[in-house]
Design an enzyme around this catalytic site. Structure first.
Site, mmCIF file in Angstrom:
data_model
loop_
_atom_site.group_PDB
_atom_site.id
_atom_site.type_symbol
_atom_site.label_atom_id
_atom_site.label_comp_id
_atom_site.label_asym_id
_atom_site.label_seq_id
_atom_site.Cartn_x
_atom_site.Cartn_y
_atom_site.Cartn_z
ATOM 1 N N GLY A 60 -107.765 -20.995 50.894
ATOM 2 C CA GLY A 60 -106.460 -21.435 51.352
ATOM 3 C C GLY A 60 -106.449 -22.227 52.645
ATOM 4 N N TYR A 61 -107.576 -22.350 53.315
ATOM 5 C CA TYR A 61 -107.595 -23.099 54.569
ATOM 6 C C TYR A 61 -107.445 -24.594 54.300
ATOM 7 C CZ TYR A 61 -109.443 -18.890 56.940
ATOM 8 O OH TYR A 61 -109.626 -17.627 57.448
#
Length: 326
Positions: A60-61
């Site tokens: 998710g970064y």
């Protein structure tokens, strides 16, 4: 660089882990302060030069661009068997049903997506980023078992959750003969010590390696309390962690400054040395957007705080509300 085993495993990791949340396309995801690829690569190279072999990121970064940047850099700068790559699953990767969480569908899809972005056949450590209240624990754990059996992850770990949740997951893994979590990536620093009450003792008892995130409290432990930074102004999650406890936290920051001044070393080294001396911490996850961040992290390994210094650093702390699980 010093190295240690991760928990009870045979896996050797550097005692500093480079956190790669700071590296990603700033136009993607929710972290507008991240460094784009051309500015990120020198930090990954510098980490390798310092002997750091442990790198942590997440699907998710910056919508996966952190994984892409890390994967391309490591492929160019290091041999795959020389590095330990950790990533995580849970965060929302697309809108609509099945776009996030720890369902079997999500895990089996996202491990393949992470491997593609990282440009590797396997990750060394695959971690659940948070606890998923909407998915049965057994479904999550059996899917992780299948990921390991397929050779797509060497080890599995967990991140911030309540100690009872982690204990239940460990018990179910043992009961069913599934691959066991070897690590806990939780929130531990001088400004937030609530994990010392239950999670850290649990990890000691179960032989779990701890790899804390935000060991420098998003930089707050490294500078005067009122110092403004570009990231701090944009970091809404950081504000949610610290704004409500500012009066108490300021005293801790002042204690760090005093110990650092007495030692004649940067505050970052003092704050990180405190984390490194906590049992069962294996490798704090350090973010770096300036070269000196990595130099301070490496230097902290040589700092051994005495009992008087530890008492001075810890005395101002007051109990905090539990945070960091969102």
């Amino acid at each position: 660089m010093d190295y240690t085993r991760l928990g009870r495993t045979g896996l050797e990791v550097s005692r500093i882990c480079l956190g790669c949340m700071s590296y990603g396309d700033p136009a993607r995801g929710t972290h507008s302060w991240t460094l784009p690829e051309d500015q990120s690569r020198p930090f990954i190279r510098k980490a390798l030069d310092l002997g750091i072999n442990f790198f942590d990121t997440a699907n998710g970064y910056s919508e996966g661009t952190s994984e892409e940047i890390l994967g391309r850099a490591l492929k160019e700068f290091a041999r795959r068997d020389e590095v330990v790559i950790a990533t995580k699953v849970y965060g929302r990767m697309r809108p609509g049903p099945n776009g996030a969480g720890l369902s079997r569908k999500a895990i089996l899809s996202e491990i393949d997506n992470s491997l593609r972005r990282l440009g590797t056949d396997y990750v060394d450590l695959y971690q659940v980023h948070r606890f998923d209240y909407a998915t049965p624990i057994e479904e999550t754990l059996e899917a992780l078992e299948d990921v390991v059996r397929a050779g797509k992850a060497r080890y599995i770990g967990a991140s911030s959750m309540f100690a009872w949740q982690f204990a239940k997951m460990l018990a179910l893994q043992e009961k069913n003969g599934w691959t066991r979590f070897v690590s806990m990536q939780n929130y531990v620093n001088l400004l937030y010590r609530e994990e010392e009450r239950e999670m850290l003792p649990l990890c000691v008892s179960e032989g779990i390696g701890v790899i804390p995130w935000s060991p420098l409290a998003r930089g707050r432990l490294t500078r005067d309390w009122d110092t403004a930074t570009a990231r701090g102004e944009k970091d809404e999650f950081g504000k949610s962690l610290y704004d409500k406890t500012a009066d108490a936290d300021r005293k801790v920051v002042e204690a760090v400054a005093h110990v650092a001044a007495e030692r004649g070393i940067p505050r970052a080294q003092v704050a990180l040395a405190w984390v490194l001396q906590k049992s069962p911490v294996a490798a704090p996850i350090v973010g770096a957007t300036k070269v000196e961040h990595l130099d301070d992290a490496a230097a902290a390994l040589s700092v051994r705080l005495d009992d008087y210094e530890l008492s001075e650093l810890e005395a101002p702390y007051v109990p905090h509300a539990v945070v960091g699980f969102a």
